[in-house]
Design an enzyme around this catalytic site. Structure first.
Site, short mmCIF file in Angstrom:
data_model
loop_
_atom_site.label_atom_id
_atom_site.label_comp_id
_atom_site.label_asym_id
_atom_site.label_seq_id
_atom_site.Cartn_x
_atom_site.Cartn_y
_atom_site.Cartn_z
CD GLU A 26 0.33 -0.89 9.02
OE1 GLU A 26 -0.49 -0.85 8.09
OE2 GLU A 26 0.10 -0.36 10.13
CB SER A 84 -13.91 -0.20 6.76
OG SER A 84 -14.73 -1.33 6.88
N GLY A 85 -10.77 0.90 5.57
CA GLY A 85 -10.05 2.14 5.38
C GLY A 85 -10.09 3.03 6.61
CB SER A 107 -3.50 -2.15 10.64
OG SER A 107 -3.41 -0.96 9.89
CG ASP A 132 1.36 8.64 4.46
OD1 ASP A 132 1.43 8.40 3.23
OD2 ASP A 132 0.87 7.82 5.27
CG HIS A 192 -1.66 7.15 -1.58
ND1 HIS A 192 -0.93 6.00 -1.68
CD2 HIS A 192 -2.95 6.78 -1.44
CE1 HIS A 192 -1.76 4.96 -1.62
NE2 HIS A 192 -2.99 5.42 -1.47
CG ASP A 221 -3.17 4.83 8.70
OD1 ASP A 221 -3.69 5.87 8.23
OD2 ASP A 221 -3.08 3.76 8.07
CE1 TYR A 256 -1.04 3.04 1.21
CE2 TYR A 256 1.30 2.54 1.08
CZ TYR A 256 0.27 3.29 1.58
OH TYR A 256 0.52 4.31 2.47
#
Length: 360
Positions: free
Chosen positions: A141, A104-105, A109, A19, A17, A153, A205
């Site tokens: 996204e 699953s982290g 995506s 980014d 967290h 990501d 989130y």
């Protein structure tokens, strides 16, 4: 003509967290990948097929947010984002396959976005640098799917390389390769899939991001990256969220320094401290993930932490290679005794980034 392109999932070694707060993170790309086979035609739509869908999904080349939902929204989002960037998108049939576990982290995506993006850019004959590609995938996204994620990501999927982690500076949007080959030092990187799924489109989130933005605004800085002190943050929850970001940025840089000398004991301790910060200050872990991380350390791991956005997903651990089986067994036993699903524990490594699929 059929084009094939693939992109990997990722795990974040440390820097959660950070980014969207213009901080630092240290991900690696995974060996697991999402692949796209794209057969061009002269139609004005994409017909998208996937193993997770019984029927193909039609995505119009003029699609707008809200028209496509579910997994195919990530494909539609890339089409929409490319069109808004002034890049033409051809029609055709797209077949998607993946061994990146969903929810699953591991950033399934972003793997999907970057694989679709690479195939469409190749088909269009357009060359974009990887930073530009990351922004286009992120916009898909954020604005089409509705998940307020940062760039981590997409950058990890695009810049990944074997035996390399990536130090990402989100203020300047730069990526620096950091050697990461624990196996060469007799250390295993364990990936523990808790089998507890999550979804970032939910409110948790977004609530964490809003809390960080409130703290930065109260401090009068453009982002928490610029904050030197949190004394002026009056809301105690916002202050805890901001404290996680500031301390996590320092842990990322300290971890990079430790890896420079293959000091995996220090790196492991930083991972464990990161998990505690995510648990106590940012409150994005779960009792399930806390149990797994704690069991790993108790059984001899050098350190363990949840990886990813939180509220489910995976734990990673640095473990002396000779203790890898014992730590795996202890984690499985602890989860089973607590009544949780049996986790899947695998050894993993840094893999290659997105690119065309070439015949062997």
């Amino acid at each position: 003509m059929t084009l094939s392109y693939s992109a990997p999932g990722r795990i974040n070694l440390i820097g959660e967290h950070t980014d969207y707060n213009q901080g630092f993170a240290l991900p690696i790309a995974l060996p697991q990948r999402t692949s796209v086979a794209f057969e061009l035609d002269s139609s004005h739509a994409l017909e998208v097929s996937s193993a997770i869908s019984r029927e193909p999904v039609r995505v119009g080349l003029d699609t707008e947010p809200g028209e496509v939902t579910g997994w195919a929204a990530y494909v539609a989002g890339v089409v929409w984002s490319l069109q808004h960037a002034g890049i033409p998108v051809p029609g055709g049939r797209m077949t998607i396959s993946s061994d990146v576990a969903v929810g699953s982290g591991l950033s399934s995506s972003a793997a999907l976005e970057c694989a679709v993006l690479g195939a469409l850019l190749t088909a269009s004959g357009v060359a974009l640098d990887r930073i530009e590609q990351a922004h286009i995938a992120q916009r898909a996204e954020n604005e089409y799917v509705g998940a307020p994620t940062g760039l981590l990501d997409q950058l990890a999927s695009l810049f990944g390389a074997p035996a390399q982690a990536m130090l990402i500076d989100f203020r300047d949007v730069t990526v620096q390769q950091v050697h990461f080959d624990p196996e060469a030092s007799g250390v295993a990187l364990l990936l523990v899939d808790s089998r507890a799924r999550h979804a970032h489109v939910g409110g948790d989130y977004a609530a964490r991001r809003a809390s960080c933005e409130r703290a930065a605004a109260e401090l009068g800085v453009p982002s928490l990256r610029e904050a030197a002190s949190l004394q002026k943050v009056t809301d105690p929850i916002d202050a805890r969220r901001a404290r996680h970001v500031l301390t996590e940025n320092r842990r990322v840089l300290d971890c990079v320094a430790a890896l420079a000398s293959s000091d995996f004991e220090t790196a492991g301790a930083l991972w464990t401290a990161s998990h505690a910060s995510m648990r106590d200050d940012f409150e994005i872990t779960t009792p399930h993930l806390d149990l797994i991380a704690g069991a790993a350390v108790q059984a001899g791991a050098l350190g363990a932490r949840m990886t990813g956005g939180g509220f489910g997903g995976c734990v990673i651990a640095l473990v002396p290679a000779q203790r890898a089986d014992a730590v795996s067994d202890a984690v499985v036993a602890a989860a089973r005794a607590a009544g949780y699903p049996e986790p899947c524990v695998t050894r993993t490594r840094a893999g290659a980034g997105a690119g065309p699929v070439t015949a062997a």
